[in-house]
Design a protein around this motif. Structure first.
Motif, PDB file in Angstrom:
ATOM      1  N   UNK A   1     -12.565  28.647  -2.028  1.00  0.00           N
ATOM      2  CA  UNK A   1     -11.746  29.165  -0.929  1.00  0.00           C
ATOM      3  C   UNK A   1     -10.339  28.576  -0.983  1.00  0.00           C
ATOM      4  N   UNK A   2      -9.333  29.419  -0.699  1.00  0.00           N
ATOM      5  CA  UNK A   2      -7.972  28.919  -0.521  1.00  0.00           C
ATOM      6  C   UNK A   2      -7.464  29.356   0.852  1.00  0.00           C
ATOM      7  N   UNK A   3      -6.656  28.500   1.462  1.00  0.00           N
ATOM      8  CA  UNK A   3      -6.165  28.747   2.824  1.00  0.00           C
ATOM      9  C   UNK A   3      -4.643  28.819   2.884  1.00  0.00           C
ATOM     10  N   UNK A   4      -3.987  28.987   1.742  1.00  0.00           N
ATOM     11  CA  UNK A   4      -2.539  28.927   1.718  1.00  0.00           C
ATOM     12  C   UNK A   4      -1.836  29.937   2.597  1.00  0.00           C
ATOM     13  N   UNK A   5      -2.446  31.135   2.759  1.00  0.00           N
ATOM     14  CA  UNK A   5      -1.795  32.184   3.538  1.00  0.00           C
ATOM     15  C   UNK A   5      -2.390  32.333   4.945  1.00  0.00           C
ATOM     16  N   UNK A   6      -3.293  31.422   5.318  1.00  0.00           N
ATOM     17  CA  UNK A   6      -3.957  31.525   6.617  1.00  0.00           C
ATOM     18  C   UNK A   6      -3.025  31.062   7.726  1.00  0.00           C
ATOM     19  N   UNK A   7      -2.993  31.811   8.817  1.00  0.00           N
ATOM     20  CA  UNK A   7      -2.185  31.427   9.980  1.00  0.00           C
ATOM     21  C   UNK A   7      -3.058  30.669  10.978  1.00  0.00           C
ATOM     22  N   UNK A   8      -2.926  29.360  10.968  1.00  0.00           N
ATOM     23  CA  UNK A   8      -3.726  28.531  11.868  1.00  0.00           C
ATOM     24  C   UNK A   8      -3.065  28.427  13.247  1.00  0.00           C
ATOM     25  N   UNK A   9      -3.897  28.222  14.241  1.00  0.00           N
ATOM     26  CA  UNK A   9      -3.390  27.961  15.585  1.00  0.00           C
ATOM     27  C   UNK A   9      -3.018  26.494  15.719  1.00  0.00           C
ATOM     28  N   UNK A  10      -2.096  26.198  16.599  1.00  0.00           N
ATOM     29  CA  UNK A  10      -1.785  24.818  16.892  1.00  0.00           C
ATOM     30  C   UNK A  10      -2.869  24.192  17.746  1.00  0.00           C
ATOM     31  N   UNK A  11      -3.152  22.937  17.530  1.00  0.00           N
ATOM     32  CA  UNK A  11      -4.161  22.243  18.334  1.00  0.00           C
ATOM     33  C   UNK A  11      -3.641  22.024  19.748  1.00  0.00           C
ATOM     34  N   UNK A  12      -4.479  22.369  20.712  1.00  0.00           N
ATOM     35  CA  UNK A  12      -4.059  22.193  22.115  1.00  0.00           C
ATOM     36  C   UNK A  12      -4.423  20.814  22.616  1.00  0.00           C
TER      37      UNK A  12
END
Length: 365
Positions: free
Chosen positions: A354-365
């Motif tokens: 798996x690669x996550x380079x293009x994944x848009x993560x949410x900011x931690x609340x």
């Protein structure tokens, strides 16, 4: 010598195609913590943890705290190739927090397999290159469950995992109607999610057997802590009993199998604190001569792929419940195993793939 340099913590949310309903909860999206383990050589390994409070007792906050304040400081600077030492430190630096440990565990195993230039499933035994998973039919009004079952078959699934456990003997009608609609070739796995008491479970299972419904197995019919209840149901049922929430650790597996409290074990990385603990449960199952299922919580393709690599690696894992990616609306990741209907084909690239380079993560609340 490649060493762990830092661990980043992120958050991801993926809507489900339909709400996921069981006897314990209703969920509308995968809302998980993702971690990225970096090395001083520039490599990255990925892991994921779902906050499944009703099962593991963990929330987003507890997962983040466990990784940020305890696990990351403990394993940063350790050599990726020394997997046994890393796992010893990981499992001893904080008590419980099995999902937080699982996220880091799978990321470390990802890096370890990458360092060997092999797919992870080959490192874990290389038993097979493809898997067939079931798909979950959530608890809903009867007509909806029947239609969902038919839709699943149209999508290529021949194994249904039907959620019950809310209405006692009415669950028999649910399973019977689904059997009538889908025909004899469809395998039906019944998951009560701890919803029955022991005597009720025996009556329900016996009724299904009498009606010729022929469920392949019954999963966790009684509350997790009721091991005597599991023993009673197993002794009084012809249908195989699968333990899920009753088995988190290798010690749980030994205790339950010693007392004949189940015919099979459901291994989930979030219960076993990752691949390292799951491998121990596999070894115990082999000693006792019982088969295992590889399951998952509500996880995205990232964590499910780590579980798929373990299932493909180990012969003792004969059944697969890894439908998480099939329940999601979208797949934000690239690489890894290929999921097409009920079929999972293992990647031949290094690690989990798996690669996550293009994944848009949410900011931690």
């Amino acid at each position: 010598m490649i060493k762990i340099s830092k661990i980043d913590i992120r958050e991801i949310q993926i809507p489900l195609a339909v709400p996921f309903r069981t006897a314990l909860r209703t969920v509308n999206s995968v809302d998980d913590i993702v971690i990225i383990v970096h090395t001083d050589a520039g490599d990255t390994g990925y892991g994921e943890a779902p906050p499944t409070a009703v099962i593991t007792g963990e929330t987003k906050g507890s997962i983040v705290c466990a990784i940020r304040d305890f696990i990351a400081p403990a394993i940063t600077g350790m050599e990726v190739g020394n997997i046994e030492e890393i796992m010893h430190v990981l499992h001893s630096c904080i008590l419980y927090n099995s999902s937080a440990k699982a996220a880091v565990d799978m990321a470390v195993y990802d890096l370890y397999a990458r360092s060997l230039h092999r797919p992870l499933y080959q490192v874990l035994g290389g038993a097979r290159q493809s898997l067939e998973t079931d798909i979950t039919i959530s608890v809903n009004p009867l007509d909806v469950m029947v239609q969902d079952s038919l839709t699943a078959i149209d999508r290529g699934f021949q194994i249904l995992k039907v959620k019950v456990g809310k209405e006692g003997m009415k669950d028999v009608e649910r399973i019977s109607r689904i059997r009538q609609a889908t025909g004899p070739r469809t395998a039906i796995r019944v998951d009560a999610n701890q919803g029955w008491n022991p005597k009720e479970a025996v009556r329900i299972i016996a009724r299904m057997e009498d009606l010729g419904v022929n469920p392949e197995l019954i999963e966790q019919p009684v509350p997790a802590h009721d091991l005597q209840g599991m023993q009673y149901v197993t002794a009084h049922s012809c249908t195989p009993i699968l333990a899920d929430e009753s088995v988190f650790s290798p010690w749980d597996a030994i205790r339950l199998l010693e007392m004949h409290g189940a015919d099979m074990l459901n291994i989930k990385l979030m219960k076993s604190a990752g691949i390292y603990g799951a491998l121990k449960i596999c070894s115990i199952a082999q000693i006792y001569g019982v088969e295992c299922m590889m399951g998952c919580m509500l996880e995205s393709k990232l964590a499910v792929s780590a579980a798929a690599h373990l299932a493909a690696g180990q012969k003792v894992i004969t059944k697969v419940d890894l439908d998480g990616p099939s329940l999601c609306c979208t797949d934000p990741y690239k690489g890894g195993p290929e999921y097409e209907g009920s079929q999972i084909r293992m990647n031949q690239t290094d690690g989990i793939g798996i690669t996550c380079g293009s994944v848009s993560f949410k900011g931690l609340s």
